[in-house]
Each structure stands twice: as structure tokens, then as C-alpha cells.
Scaffold this active site. Structure first.
Site, mmCIF file in Angstrom:
data_model
loop_
_atom_site.group_PDB
_atom_site.id
_atom_site.type_symbol
_atom_site.label_atom_id
_atom_site.label_comp_id
_atom_site.label_asym_id
_atom_site.label_seq_id
_atom_site.Cartn_x
_atom_site.Cartn_y
_atom_site.Cartn_z
ATOM 1 N N THR A 115 -13.913 3.663 10.923
ATOM 2 C CA THR A 115 -12.575 4.135 10.544
ATOM 3 C C THR A 115 -11.365 2.405 10.926
ATOM 4 O O THR A 115 -12.449 1.414 10.825
ATOM 5 C CB THR A 115 -11.803 4.940 11.893
ATOM 6 O OG1 THR A 115 -9.951 5.752 11.423
ATOM 7 C CG2 THR A 115 -12.332 4.765 13.254
ATOM 8 N N LYS A 118 -12.467 -0.895 7.228
ATOM 9 C CA LYS A 118 -13.676 0.415 6.651
ATOM 10 C C LYS A 118 -13.750 -0.785 4.716
ATOM 11 O O LYS A 118 -14.931 -0.770 4.767
ATOM 12 C CB LYS A 118 -12.664 1.455 5.876
ATOM 13 C CG LYS A 118 -12.460 2.198 6.943
ATOM 14 C CD LYS A 118 -11.388 3.084 5.893
ATOM 15 C CE LYS A 118 -11.178 4.852 6.557
ATOM 16 N NZ LYS A 118 -10.644 5.948 6.241
ATOM 17 N N ASP A 144 -14.201 10.714 1.202
ATOM 18 C CA ASP A 144 -12.403 10.849 1.027
ATOM 19 C C ASP A 144 -12.432 11.935 -0.384
ATOM 20 O O ASP A 144 -12.012 12.662 0.351
ATOM 21 C CB ASP A 144 -11.674 9.504 1.339
ATOM 22 C CG ASP A 144 -11.089 9.371 2.130
ATOM 23 O OD1 ASP A 144 -11.498 10.183 3.546
ATOM 24 O OD2 ASP A 144 -10.352 7.782 2.649
ATOM 25 N N GLY A 169 -6.440 2.392 -1.845
ATOM 26 C CA GLY A 169 -7.720 3.120 -1.837
ATOM 27 C C GLY A 169 -7.820 4.112 -1.557
ATOM 28 O O GLY A 169 -8.938 5.058 -2.541
HETATM 29 P P1 ATR Z 1 -3.966 2.944 1.270
HETATM 30 O O1 ATR Z 1 -5.630 2.089 1.041
HETATM 31 O O2 ATR Z 1 -4.480 4.011 2.288
HETATM 32 O O3 ATR Z 1 -4.454 4.743 -0.350
HETATM 33 P P2 ATR Z 1 -2.402 1.453 0.416
HETATM 34 O O4 ATR Z 1 -3.401 0.501 -0.448
HETATM 35 O O5 ATR Z 1 -1.679 0.652 1.127
HETATM 36 O O6 ATR Z 1 -2.898 2.309 1.084
HETATM 37 O O7 ATR Z 1 -1.767 2.019 -0.889
HETATM 38 C C1 ATR Z 1 -0.546 2.004 -0.425
HETATM 39 C C2 ATR Z 1 -0.129 3.133 -1.768
HETATM 40 O O8 ATR Z 1 1.539 3.246 -2.166
HETATM 41 C C3 ATR Z 1 0.590 2.023 -3.141
HETATM 42 O O9 ATR Z 1 0.128 2.502 -4.488
HETATM 43 C C4 ATR Z 1 1.664 1.647 -3.327
HETATM 44 O O10 ATR Z 1 2.479 0.743 -4.370
HETATM 45 P P3 ATR Z 1 1.713 -0.234 -4.802
HETATM 46 O O11 ATR Z 1 1.222 -0.722 -4.899
HETATM 47 O O12 ATR Z 1 3.424 -0.546 -6.063
HETATM 48 O O13 ATR Z 1 2.288 -1.138 -3.369
HETATM 49 C C5 ATR Z 1 2.338 2.797 -2.420
HETATM 50 N N1 ATR Z 1 3.784 2.887 -1.913
HETATM 51 C C6 ATR Z 1 3.989 2.216 -0.899
HETATM 52 N N2 ATR Z 1 5.563 1.982 -0.694
HETATM 53 C C7 ATR Z 1 5.960 2.580 -1.802
HETATM 54 C C8 ATR Z 1 7.568 2.435 -2.411
HETATM 55 N N3 ATR Z 1 8.527 2.578 -1.356
HETATM 56 N N4 ATR Z 1 7.184 3.467 -3.362
HETATM 57 C C9 ATR Z 1 6.415 3.504 -4.267
HETATM 58 N N5 ATR Z 1 5.192 3.350 -3.789
HETATM 59 C C10 ATR Z 1 4.751 3.437 -2.773
#
Ligand code: ATR
Length: 268
Positions: free
Chosen positions: A68, A72, A109, A136
């Protein structure tokens, strides 16, 4: 079951480890089933992860475990072999030490999410699915959904290059055409049967909604992958609009049995 010389060891790699649920979940099951296994938390800093994993390779009764935050992605690079979920995401949430210490990692996941949907009677047959977000989690979900008898999955994201990357990776790992990218401004929300928020919007109280539920069709199922809060503002708005919802916690709850199979935890 009292720990003895025959006990097999499972671990969870975490940092910190105070919040992890896996040892309690697994140890309760070991006790219930009378299996001579134990799961212990390994609180290891990112700096020491590689050394820790390397030293574990030589321990013959250490079978594997859960991975975790924040390990990861880094542990994926230490694995000798990756399963499809890990190849699609570049992240690993379960590892197994195979014979001669080789490390095999995968990410559950996606399978957890799909199993949760099915168990809640949300059919995937011929469905059009929209995933908002391209991190991810988006990769994990998309790479598993394309294996189901869905019509298609579309990915949209604030940054279009990341959405295109998800599509390209899933196409190449899964050899499928059932996935495409849609620019945000061109998304026709009313056409989707299942809409999934995989952005981080909803984690914080004042976040804007990732999706305007008024634009969704009346039969749409709205899913979130955020686990805390359990009822995100999106799910609450969707419920108020009379739509069916699916909670983020199911993704985790339904993957435990897949992880247990993978690491061989419940084998007596
Ligand atoms: P994880 O790996 O947990 O899925 P991540 O890689 O941090 O998390 O991805 C977060 C997602 O939330 C991304 O798709 C991000 O968009 P961007 O690729 O444009 O950064 C999206 N996200 C985060 N804040 C956002 C916001 N204010 N508006 C729209 N999308 C957002």
C-alpha cells in the site's frame, strides 16, 4: 492459532502502517479457518524498501503480501514478473515470493471493482461506460472493464494527454478496441449506462463535483472510487437525483479474496 516454527508469514508493506486494515482482516480469517499463517505490518520507508524486499527474498517461509501507500509504484520496479493489472497500471498492490525468491506482483483494483459491480447486480452486458480521470485507478478499472462483455469504455480527463495514455496502455496490454478517449467538452453524458469518477475530486469537502449529475440519463449508475468519505458529494447528488450509486469501498472489499488467492494466503 499460536505462531510456531511452522507458521507461514505474510506481510503488508506500508509507510506509515498504523492505518492499514489488511493484517486484521487476514489474521481474523486465518484464525477462523484454523490456518497456520500470520500477516504482519512492515512499516518501511521508501528509502529502505529495496533493501527490505531484497532481504525478504531469502526467507523461505515468507510467502508474500499486500502493498500500500507509498510503495505501489516503486515495488513494481523491484518485481521480476508483473501480472496484467500491474502492467496496465504500473503499480502493484500484492506481491508473491515464488520459489527461489522471485517476486511476482499484480494489481487487483480493477478485478475488485468489477466484482463489486457484479455482486451489486449492475450488469455490464453491452454497457457504455465513462471513466472520468486518468490516474492509476482509471487504468486499473479500464483494463479490467474491457475484459467484460461491455459495449465500450470511454476515458475523459482534464489533461487529455493522460487520458490518451490510458487508452494506449489498455489497448496494448489487453489487445482491445473497446476503449477510446473523448475530449471533455465533447462528452455526451446522457448516453452512458455507467459513469465512474476516478479523479481525486471528492476527497476534500470543498472540491467541485467531477460530474454534473443533471446531465446523466435516468438509468445511469454513478460510481465513485473514493473511499473516504464513503458518501462523496457526487454520490449524494446522484442519489438525490434518483440515480443508482456504487460506493468506492467496494473496490477494496471485493479484491481481498483475489489478493488472498494470488498470495496463497488461505491455503491450509
Ligand atoms: P490515482 O493514481 O489515485 O488515480 P492520480 O494519478 O493523482 O490518482 O490522478 C488523479 C486524477 O484526478 C487525474 O485524472 C487528475 O486530472 P489530471 O490528469 O488533469 O491532473 C484528476 N484531477 C485532480 N484534480 C482535478 C481537478 N481539480 N479537476 C479535474 N480533474 C482533476
Amino acid at each position: 492459532m499460536v505462531i510456531s516454527g511452522t507458521t507461514k508469514i505474510f506481510v503488508i508493506f506500508a509507510h506509515p502502517s498504523e492505518q492499514v486494515r489488511a493484517p486484521t482482516l487476514f489474521n481474523e480469517k486465518f484464525y477462523e479457518k484454523g490456518i497456520d499463517n500470520v500477516m504482519i505490518p512492515i512499516d518501511v520507508s521508501p528509502l529502505n524498501l529495496a533493501t527490505c524486499v531484497q532481504s525478504f527474498r531469502g526467507i523461505s517461509n515468507l510467502c508474500g503480501g499486500v502493498v500500500t501507500i507509498p510503495h505501489k509504484v516503486e515495488i513494481a520496479k523491484l518485481c521480476d514478473k508483473l501480472g496484467p493489472g500491474a502492467k496496465a497500471t504500473g503499480a502493484v498492490n500484492a506481491v508473491r515470493f515464488d520459489e527461489n525468491g522471485t517476486l511476482y506482483g499484480d494489481n487487483f483494483d480493477g478485478v475488485g471493482f468489477v466484482a463489486g459491480l457484479k455482486d451489486h447486480k449492475h450488469s455490464l452486458w453491452n454497457k457504455e461506460i465513462l471513466i472520468v480521470g486518468a490516474g492509476g485507478a482509471s487504468r486499473a478499472l479500464a483494463s479490467e472493464l474491457v475484459n467484460e462483455p461491455i459495449k465500450c469504455v470511454k476515458i475523459t480527463n482534464r489533461s487529455s494527454d493522460k487520458a490518451k495514455e490510458v487508452v494506449q496502455i489498455v489497448k496494448s496490454v489487453r489487445k482491445t478496441d473497446k476503449i477510446e478517449w473523448v475530449p471533455r467538452e465533447q462528452v455526451n453524458f446522457s448516453t452512458f449506462d455507467i459513469v465512474i469518477n476516478s479523479t481525486s475530486l471528492g476527497l476534500k469537502l470543498n472540491d467541485p463535483l467531477p460530474i454534473d449529475v443533471k446531465m446523466l440519463g435516468r438509468d445511469c449508475v454513478v460510481c465513485d472510487i473514493i473511499m473516504k468519505p464513503e458518501e462523496t458529494a457526487l454520490l449524494s447528488a446522484a442519489k438525490q437525483a434518483g440515480l443508482r450509486v456504487h460506493y468506492g469501498k467496494h473496490m477494496l472489499d471485493y479484491q481481498i479474496s483475489f489478493i488472498a488467492d494470488f498470495i496463497g494466503a488461505f491455503k491450509a
